[in-house]
Design a protein around this motif. Structure first.
Motif, PDB file in Angstrom:
ATOM      1  N   ARG A 182       0.457  -1.499   0.326  1.00 47.43           N
ATOM      2  CA  ARG A 182       0.330  -0.117   0.228  1.00 47.43           C
ATOM      3  C   ARG A 182       0.968   1.071   0.590  1.00 47.43           C
ATOM      4  NH1 ARG A 182      -5.210   0.242  -0.832  1.00 47.43           N
ATOM      5  NH2 ARG A 182      -4.912   1.256   1.379  1.00 47.43           N
ATOM      6  N   ASP A 184       0.737   5.805  -0.568  1.00 42.17           N
ATOM      7  CA  ASP A 184       0.426   7.041  -0.581  1.00 42.17           C
ATOM      8  C   ASP A 184       1.051   7.702  -2.427  1.00 42.17           C
ATOM      9  OD1 ASP A 184      -1.379   7.336   0.768  1.00 42.17           O
ATOM     10  OD2 ASP A 184       0.080   7.409   2.606  1.00 42.17           O
ATOM     11  N   ALA A 189      -5.044   6.486  -1.443  1.00 42.19           N
ATOM     12  CA  ALA A 189      -3.962   5.198  -0.985  1.00 42.19           C
ATOM     13  C   ALA A 189      -4.376   4.418  -2.484  1.00 42.19           C
ATOM     14  CB  ALA A 189      -4.782   4.737   0.166  1.00 42.19           C
TER      15      ALA A 189
END
Length: 342
Positions: A182, A184, A189
């Motif tokens: 994951r 940004d 996100a």
């Protein structure tokens, strides 16, 4: 009794500092499903099918293919390269079964679109002929359709399953592996997921520490199987175009070096990257670095999972490929100061 299969993180082996998705799998990417069908008679047949099935809501998704070394049979790749779109599930299988698998996938696509006049099934392979009687071509239309039909958003099985049932890598038994990250990007996100079919040569390297099979396996690693290759599939939910996905796919092939790939003459190394994200506008190139890092880490961990989740297998003509001995790996990592605290 043999050691139980365990993922890298279950062993305390942590790749990079980025967080994973909930499953640490390619299915953490929304609208990406995985299904598998395994053929294993306990003797001469160890093979199968793994299908990555994105939900093609608009009929096609942006996609790209990167060829590390073209010693392989990736059916449908040139059209993906030319048009920059994925129009079908991605099926992985054994080298000599790839053509039957492509025909089976074509039949599936034709049923889904009765009015269509042109289809581009995408089918990749690696050579599992060291442990499997590959010339029998045991994969049938039913196996392909079962893999596609069984696709789900759950954690895919890893190791000796589906298209990884008979594969080997870096001197050990290998198979299917998956991971995710994951990050940004541009204020949002995003999830990057990878799935691999490992079947390539070199010296296993874990967190920068060499783990030669000749030293970790009693009696040595044995002969090097022919036809070493690797298939890598990368899925992402960020809005990327085909050119940008090509940049991610190239970095997916680069990541093989982290685990000790030798990139040999006979190794057909391919990466396929596709995006499920909305496409109001692509992410600016200057903001892609977090995605590059996520691809490298997720592919590296997927490759390690493909090995650590595999089990010792006896196959064609009594040939044996041993699982990576977990405890020996952990001892070497501890000695090198690379083991993540429990």
């Amino acid at each position: 009794m043999g050691q139980p299969p365990r993922r890298a993180r279950q062993l305390g082996i942590i790749v990079g500092g980025l967080p994973t998705g909930p499953l640490n799998a390619i299915t953490d990417v929304a609208d990406v499903l995985v299904g598998q069908c395994t053929i294993d008679d306990g003797a001469d047949l160890h093979t199968g099918v793994t299908a990555v099935v994105p939900r093609l809501a608009a009929g096609a998704l942006p996609a790209a293919v990167s060829v590390g070394n073209g010693y392989g049979k990736l059916v449908g790749s040139t059209q993906v390269d030319e048009l920059g779109v994925l129009e079908s599930p991605i099926v992985l299988t054994a080298t000599l079964s790839v053509f039957r698998a492509a025909d089976a996938l074509l039949g599936y696509l034709m049923e889904r679109d009765p009015a269509g006049v042109s289809f581009n099934p995408l089918v990749g392979e690696t050579n599992d002929g060291y442990l499997c009687d590959i010339r029998r071509r045991p994969v049938t239309e039913r196996h392909v359709r079962d893999a596609v039909a069984s696709a789900s958003a759950g954690l895919p099985a890893e190791g000796c399953v589906g298209a990884g049932t008979g594969t080997t890598a870096l001197g050990f038994k290998a198979g299917i592996g998956t991971s995710s990250r994951r990050v940004d990007v541009d204020g949002a996100a995003r999830t990057v997921g990878a799935l691999v079919q490992s079947n390539f040569g070199g010296t296993l390297t874990v967190l920068g520490t060499p783990m030669p099979a000749a030293e970790l396996v009693a009696g040595g690693a044995g002969e090097e199987p022919p036809g070493n290759s690797c298939m890598i599939i990368v899925a992402i939910d960020a809005p990327l175009d085909a050119r940008q996905l090509g940049r991610l796919a190239r970095r997916a092939v680069f990541a093989m070096s982290r685990v000790g790939a030798a990139y040999q003459h006979g190794s057909g190394d391919y990466a396929i990257a596709f995006s499920t994200g909305p496409r109001p506008r692509p992410v600016p190139d200057a903001l892609l670095d977090p995605l590059f890092a996520a691809v490298g880490d997720s592919v590296e961990e997927a490759l390690l999972n493909s090995l650590f989740m595999a089990v010792t297998t006896t196959g064609l003509r009594g040939r044996v490929r041993h699982a990576v001995p977990h405890q020996q790996v952990l001892r070497r990592l501890a000695a090198a100061g690379r083991l993540h605290p429990a």
